[in-house]
Design an enzyme around this catalytic site. Structure first.
Site, mmCIF file in Angstrom:
data_model
loop_
_atom_site.group_PDB
_atom_site.id
_atom_site.type_symbol
_atom_site.label_atom_id
_atom_site.label_comp_id
_atom_site.label_asym_id
_atom_site.label_seq_id
_atom_site.Cartn_x
_atom_site.Cartn_y
_atom_site.Cartn_z
ATOM 1 N N GLU A 108 -10.637 6.786 4.368
ATOM 2 C CA GLU A 108 -9.649 6.118 5.213
ATOM 3 C C GLU A 108 -9.734 6.603 6.665
ATOM 4 O O GLU A 108 -10.804 6.891 7.185
ATOM 5 C CB GLU A 108 -8.253 6.280 4.615
ATOM 6 N N ASP B 41 0.848 -1.181 0.000
ATOM 7 C CA ASP B 41 0.000 0.000 0.000
ATOM 8 C C ASP B 41 0.893 1.244 0.000
ATOM 9 O O ASP B 41 2.123 1.160 0.126
ATOM 10 C CB ASP B 41 -0.938 -0.005 1.209
#
Length: 619
Positions: A512, A315
């Site tokens: 997020e 990521d």
């Protein structure tokens, strides 16, 4: 006979010249095409042929994934970069249009092809609810809404359209589907999860992946998806994140291995069986160890036990979180099983660090070859060596009426009716007076949520589409009088017997960990609007636009009807379709709706939830 032979030989020498040298023009040798350039050769043979031609520098270049704003076309060529991406909001600098995307991606691709071996880049983006970085693309409901619809055939169509619109711009790699199994709806990524149950998530993730990777979307290319984030990111514990002011996102998942295997692993097993070529590792940790550092979960379980033959991508800057010492972080991640590293800002630093580590024997060349072999195999499977450029013949389909019609259907199927006193819904189209309040009623950015044009999303008219208010205007008869005020301050009489009020209220966009919420409450201005409308309206319908369940236990008795609309995206008319009876309510809760924060995470606390998983009324 011997004399005749000698005379012939003399004549031949005269014609062709002494010592066998031909006087006739020499034929041009046929160029030898490298095996890896032969589209008819088996992929495994093409990969091995290319791999043995590569230098260590070229191999490590292939293991590097860089954000497009942090690299030039010349650097892509010189460093033999393997992949380039658009992060959230990663659209072209000068103009966010389909053609600008084509020019941006194709220029980087052309640079890669001009390198010594001409290995194409793979360009990726987070198309989590459509090609959502591109202005003009259709924006579908976020995953939680699709989880409420729970229609695999519909989700497969959405995957197909998403790939179609992305391939038109040269983006053949989508960082989706999210296959997290959310256990605590305070998480800012709740809306990226289809559901709280692994079998529910697996069913829809496989459908989306099947649609994305359909072989005939942009022949001869294959589009690929990326199940994420491996593994356990939906089970993190509140307060364990060490990133910024996050609470759940990138935090710690505690518990025994059985929990990981029964709750969080099944969607990966299912998507691997469905043909996943890339899996993204999770920022989160399990019992003290970062997933990016876990050779057990990345290599022993994912690659060996589950038989995953594709590549694992990190990521965004996630390797850096493993250790304050960057070299140790890189060595640990690569040895654990990370194949391609997403280094958004500094490709050279990663390349130089890994090169030193290999030369020092800290990372074996065998591990490097394994990673590069996986990456190259995926690129050959995708057909990038044979057709690496954008499919401009598809540009006219971006945001098309057909694609928007599909999104509108998805919106309608995602709505969940949670309360309906007196069978108030569906409303008659000839209702005399409608009083509509709430900022979310007429705001495309709010109804689309995060991951829309910008990483965090943004309120306002940031995308083309239809607001919920516009959908209502189109649904009712011309005789219906509609008064809209975002603050719920009306000039007319919402207490009249022929009047109905609709409060369309919602969360502001987030993504997020910035969306981790300690309260699960609406913004203050939307709460104030609700209070005004509760006091002034005889009949009140509340349409909740949110990425997750909110705590509404004390408010619910004051509402006549409640609809969970989730984050519907660009086609707000789909909400009106159901409110006014053109389509039925068919959505069911994909997550438990808590009565209080004490019931979080899933299964905590005492007492029944406000609404259980699977709940949904049918008028």
């Amino acid at each position: 006979m011997r004399l005749q032979y000698l005379l012939c030989l003399v004549m031949l020498v005269g014609v062709f010249g002494a010592c066998g040298t031909l006087n006739a023009p020499t034929a041009t040798p046929t160029p030898v095409i490298p095996l890896y350039r032969n589209p008819a050769a088996p992929i495994a043979e093409r990969v091995e042929d290319l791999l043995q031609r590569m230098t260590l520098a070229e191999k490590i270049g292939q293991m590097t994934l860089i954000e497009k704003n942090s690299i030039t076309a010349d650097q892509v060529r010189e460093l033999a970069i393997g992949g380039v991406l658009s992060g959230g909001g990663g659209y072209p600098r000068d103009e966010n249009s389909p053609m600008a995307w084509v020019e941006m991606v194709n220029a980087l691709q052309q640079a890669a092809l001009s390198s010594r071996l001409g290995i194409p880049i793979i360009y990726g983006a987070d198309g989590v609810h459509g090609h959502n970085n591109l202005y003009g693309a259709v924006i579908f409901p976020h995953n939680i809404g699709l989880g409420a619809a729970n229609d695999p055939a519909l989700v497969e169509q959405i995957g197909r359209v998403t790939a179609h619109e992305m391939a038109a711009t040269g983006v053949f790699w989508n960082y989706a589907p999210g296959v997290m199994v959310v256990q605590d709806v305070r998480w800012g990524r709740t809306y990226e999860s289809y559901a709280e149950r692994p079998e529910h998530v697996a069913s829809l993730a496989v459908a989306f992946l099947r649609g994305l990777q359909a072989p005939d979307i942009a022949a001869p290319n294959r589009f690929i998806g990326t199940p994420k984030h491996y593994v356990g990111d939906g089970g993190t514990t509140w307060g364990t994140s060490t990133t910024a002011n996050y609470q759940l996102d990138q935090g710690e998942t505690f518990g025994d291995e059985t929990t990981i295997r029964t709750v969080h692993l099944p969607p990966y097993r299912a998507t691997i069986a469905a043909g996943a070529h890339v899996i993204m590792a999770s920022y989160s940790s399990w019992n003290g160890q970062k997933m990016h550092a876990s050779s057990y979960w990345l290599t022993n379980v994912l690659k060996e036990e589950l038989g995953f033959t594709g590549f694992i991508v990190s990521d965004w800057e996630a390797i850096d979180q493993i250790d304050p010492n960057y070299e140790r972080a890189v060595v640990t991640a690569i040895n654990a099983g990370i194949d391609m590293n997403m280094v958004p800002y500094d490709a050279v630093r990663f390349i130089e660090t890994l090169t030193r580590a290999v030369n020092a024997g800290m990372v074996s060349e065998t591990r490097i070859d394994d990673a590069v072999r996986r990456i190259l195999t995926t690129k050959f499977v995708m057909g990038l060596f044979d057709q690496p450029f954008a499919h401009t013949e598809l540009l006219g389909d971006i945001g098309s009426l057909a694609h928007r019609a599909l999104a509108r259907t998805a919106v309608a199927q995602s709505l969940v009716l949670l309360k309906n006193d007196g069978d108030l819904l569906p409303l008659p189209k000839d209702v005399a007076h409608l009083y509509i309040g709430g900022q979310a009623a007429h705001d495309l950015g709010i109804q689309a949520g995060g991951w829309t044009i910008e990483w965090q999303g943004k309120p306002g008219a940031i995308i083309p589409g239809t607001t919920i208010l516009e959908g209502i205007h189109a649904a009712v008869t011309p005789q219906t009088v509609i008064e809209y005020d975002p603050h719920g301050r009306f000039r007319g009489d919402p207490m009249a017997t022929d009047a109905v009020c609709i409060a369309v209220v919602g969360e502001l966009p987030y993504a997020e960990g910035r969306g981790d919420s300690a309260t699960l409450r609406l913004p203050p201005n939307e709460q104030r609007t609700l209070r005004r409308m509760e006091e002034s309206c005889a009949r009140l319908v509340v349409v909740l636009v949110s990425g997750r369940p909110l705590i509404i236990t004390d408010d619910l008795p004051r509402w006549d009807a409640l609809v969970a609309a989730w984050l519907p995206g660009s086609e707000g008319a789909g909400v009106a379709d159901v409110l006014f009876g053109d389509r039925p309510f068919r959505g069911r809760l994909p997550v438990t709706w808590p009565r209080s924060l004490d019931q979080l995470p899933l299964g905590s606390g005492n007492g029944d939830p406000l609404f259980p998983y699977g709940f949904g009324l049918t008028p």
